[in-house]
Design a protein around this motif. Structure first.
Motif, PDB file in Angstrom:
ATOM      1  N   SER A   1       0.897  -2.869  -6.027  1.00 52.05           N
ATOM      2  CA  SER A   1       0.983  -1.799  -5.042  1.00 52.05           C
ATOM      3  C   SER A   1      -0.199  -0.859  -5.219  1.00 52.05           C
ATOM      4  CB  SER A   1       2.298  -1.027  -5.212  1.00 52.05           C
ATOM      5  OG  SER A   1       2.358   0.071  -4.327  1.00 52.05           O
ATOM      6  N   PHE A   2      -1.010  -0.730  -4.174  1.00 49.04           N
ATOM      7  CA  PHE A   2      -2.242   0.049  -4.238  1.00 49.04           C
ATOM      8  C   PHE A   2      -2.062   1.385  -3.523  1.00 49.04           C
ATOM      9  CE2 PHE A   2      -3.726  -4.490  -3.964  1.00 49.04           C
ATOM     10  CZ  PHE A   2      -4.019  -4.619  -5.315  1.00 49.04           C
TER      11      PHE A   2
ATOM     12  N   TRP B   1      -3.396   3.435  -8.638  1.00 49.41           N
ATOM     13  CA  TRP B   1      -4.374   4.025  -7.729  1.00 49.41           C
ATOM     14  C   TRP B   1      -5.550   3.066  -7.610  1.00 49.41           C
ATOM     15  CZ3 TRP B   1      -5.106   9.989  -8.816  1.00 49.41           C
ATOM     16  CH2 TRP B   1      -3.969  10.669  -8.346  1.00 49.41           C
ATOM     17  N   LEU B   2      -6.027   2.897  -6.388  1.00 51.70           N
ATOM     18  CA  LEU B   2      -7.102   1.944  -6.136  1.00 51.70           C
ATOM     19  C   LEU B   2      -8.220   2.586  -5.330  1.00 51.70           C
ATOM     20  CD1 LEU B   2      -8.132  -1.122  -5.990  1.00 51.70           C
ATOM     21  CD2 LEU B   2      -7.102  -1.099  -3.705  1.00 51.70           C
TER      22      LEU B   2
ATOM     23  N   VAL C   1     -12.146  -5.379  -9.095  1.00 45.02           N
ATOM     24  CA  VAL C   1     -10.733  -5.180  -8.744  1.00 45.02           C
ATOM     25  C   VAL C   1      -9.928  -6.434  -9.067  1.00 45.02           C
ATOM     26  CG1 VAL C   1      -9.138  -4.820  -6.814  1.00 45.02           C
ATOM     27  CG2 VAL C   1     -11.199  -3.403  -7.030  1.00 45.02           C
TER      28      VAL C   1
ATOM     29  N   SER D   1     -10.906   0.758  -9.842  1.00 47.31           N
ATOM     30  CA  SER D   1     -11.969   1.026  -8.883  1.00 47.31           C
ATOM     31  C   SER D   1     -13.124   0.079  -9.090  1.00 47.31           C
ATOM     32  CB  SER D   1     -12.454   2.486  -8.996  1.00 47.31           C
ATOM     33  OG  SER D   1     -13.130   2.705 -10.221  1.00 47.31           O
TER      34      SER D   1
ATOM     35  N   LEU E   1      -9.896  -5.675   1.094  1.00 46.07           N
ATOM     36  CA  LEU E   1      -8.826  -6.269   0.294  1.00 46.07           C
ATOM     37  C   LEU E   1      -8.382  -7.591   0.905  1.00 46.07           C
ATOM     38  CD1 LEU E   1      -6.431  -3.315  -0.627  1.00 46.07           C
ATOM     39  CD2 LEU E   1      -7.543  -4.848  -2.248  1.00 46.07           C
TER      40      LEU E   1
ATOM     41  N   LEU F   1       0.849  -1.186   0.000  1.00 47.34           N
ATOM     42  CA  LEU F   1       0.000   0.000   0.000  1.00 47.34           C
ATOM     43  C   LEU F   1       0.883   1.234   0.000  1.00 47.34           C
ATOM     44  CD1 LEU F   1      -2.664  -0.882   2.736  1.00 47.34           C
ATOM     45  CD2 LEU F   1      -2.867  -1.199   0.262  1.00 47.34           C
TER      46      LEU F   1
ATOM     47  N   CYS G   1      -6.659  -6.706 -11.563  1.00 46.53           N
ATOM     48  CA  CYS G   1      -5.393  -7.198 -11.025  1.00 46.53           C
ATOM     49  C   CYS G   1      -4.927  -8.433 -11.784  1.00 46.53           C
ATOM     50  CB  CYS G   1      -5.531  -7.501  -9.539  1.00 46.53           C
ATOM     51  SG  CYS G   1      -5.716  -6.038  -8.488  1.00 46.53           S
TER      52      CYS G   1
ATOM     53  N   CYS H   1       2.496  -0.062  -9.455  1.00 46.26           N
ATOM     54  CA  CYS H   1       1.956   0.986  -8.579  1.00 46.26           C
ATOM     55  C   CYS H   1       0.734   1.643  -9.230  1.00 46.26           C
ATOM     56  CB  CYS H   1       3.019   2.038  -8.285  1.00 46.26           C
ATOM     57  SG  CYS H   1       4.459   1.400  -7.399  1.00 46.26           S
TER      58      CYS H   1
ATOM     59  N   LEU I   1      -7.626   4.413  -2.057  1.00 48.32           N
ATOM     60  CA  LEU I   1      -7.912   3.098  -1.475  1.00 48.32           C
ATOM     61  C   LEU I   1      -9.415   2.822  -1.433  1.00 48.32           C
ATOM     62  CD1 LEU I   1      -5.259   2.871   1.404  1.00 48.32           C
ATOM     63  CD2 LEU I   1      -5.088   2.086  -0.973  1.00 48.32           C
TER      64      LEU I   1
END
Length: 340
Positions: free
Chosen positions: A312-313, A221-222, A296, A290, A328, A13, A300, A219, A317
């Motif tokens: 890596s999120f 954005w989640l 998700v 998102s 998660l 994270l 992934c 890396c 979040l």
């Protein structure tokens, strides 16, 4: 990554250093309980000190690796970065990770610091810090920079600290591949991993290494929530604030340009977050990941098929970050770790 013999996927994270210690502690504890491997805290100027925050977090966690992402050699001298790294590695019993990069030219301009030759500056700092941590002298290391004397060495026992390079440009990605232990490359959109990893692999090859010899998290954005619409709204707001500042090169890969975020910028200038969120299109949302757990997992899995073995999120979040971390852990990580 569909081979059952392949290494298990790792997870990390990334959070911002605008968070206070109680909030950050809650996130770190939730991350550790969820089975997250690493937590990276940014060290952006004029916010909280990431080294100080990590010093406290190491006392509140037991297995989680913690990293500063990133420190730069322009506002903090390489010798002092080495001091911070050695101290935190001692304190943590080997759980510290150092992120190093040239830093934000815009942020450095706030305090009157220039950023000449960012690639050279980062390379010299990497070599100098590594020499100091190993018990040597930068003076004796080719390309470690100028101005060091025989007295420039750490009065501490040698200690290993993994050094990750924060990179987005092709040359910086190649440097990471050639010399770093890992690379932190922001991916907009996530599928840019394929191009970025190829550049890292090319850099690694010049040094007789392979991509597998270093850690390259994908890396992204989640924003995750059981309610897909709530998840999308949280990411849309983040994109409304920052989308216009993204690299035109990266945006173009998603069929976008900085000016596409103009309506969002105008709405935020008027103080209208709802209008800003509404201006973010599905194509813009694709810059991150998102949705609900199933959505998700699908995105992934796509990254795994491109070769990503570490996901890596980063922010936001989700609408409730702690709840998102728990979600998660409960619904996503075990599924992604299982071979497809």
């Amino acid at each position: 990554m569909t081979d059952a013999a392949a290494p298990a996927t790792r997870f990390s994270l990334r959070v911002n250093n605008d968070l206070d210690l109680p909030t950050l502690t809650g996130l770190a504890v939730a991350a550790e309980e969820a089975g997250i491997d690493q937590l990276w805290v940014s060290n952006d100027l004029m916010l909280r000190s990431a080294p100080a925050l990590l010093g406290a977090l190491f006392e509140r966690t037991t297995t989680l690796h913690l990293g500063i992402g990133i420190m730069n050699p322009y506002s903090v001298h390489a010798a002092e970065i080495a001091m911070v790294a050695a101290t935190l590695q001692e304190q943590s019993g080997g759980r510290f990770l150092l992120g190093l990069a040239a830093g934000s030219g815009e942020f450095l301009s706030w305090i009157g610091i220039d950023q000449p030759k960012p690639l050279t500056g980062t390379r010299e700092a990497l070599r100098s810090i590594r020499a100091l941590l190993a018990g040597g002298r930068p003076l004796d290391v080719a390309g470690a920079g100028e101005g060091w004397t025989r007295d420039a060495y750490l009065r501490l026992e040698p200690i290993h600290v993994p050094i990750y390079i924060g990179a987005m440009s092709p040359k910086m990605l190649a440097l990471a591949g050639a010399e770093a232990d890992g690379v932190l490359a922001l991916l907009f959109p996530p599928e840019h991993f394929e191009t970025a990893s190829a550049l890292v692999a090319a850099g690694a090859e010049t040094a007789g290494r392979r991509l597998a010899d270093l850690d390259m998290p994908a890396c992204v954005w989640l924003s995750i929530d059981e309610d897909r619409e709530r998840a999308d709204r949280a990411l849309a707001l983040k994109l409304a604030y920052y989308g216009a500042a993204f690299s035109p090169y990266l945006l173009a890969r998603a069929g976008l340009a900085p000016e596409d975020f103009g309506p969002a910028v105008d709405a935020l200038r008027d103080g209208d977050e709802e209008r800003a969120i509404a201006s973010i299109t599905p194509r813009m949302l694709s810059l991150g990941i998102s949705g609900d757990p199933a959505t998700v997992i699908d995105r992934c899995r796509a990254l795994q098929r491109l070769g990503a073995a570490h996901l890596s999120f980063g922010p936001p979040l989700g609408p409730d970050p702690v709840a998102s971390i728990r979600l998660l852990g409960q619904s996503v990580l075990s599924e992604i770790r299982r071979p497809a």
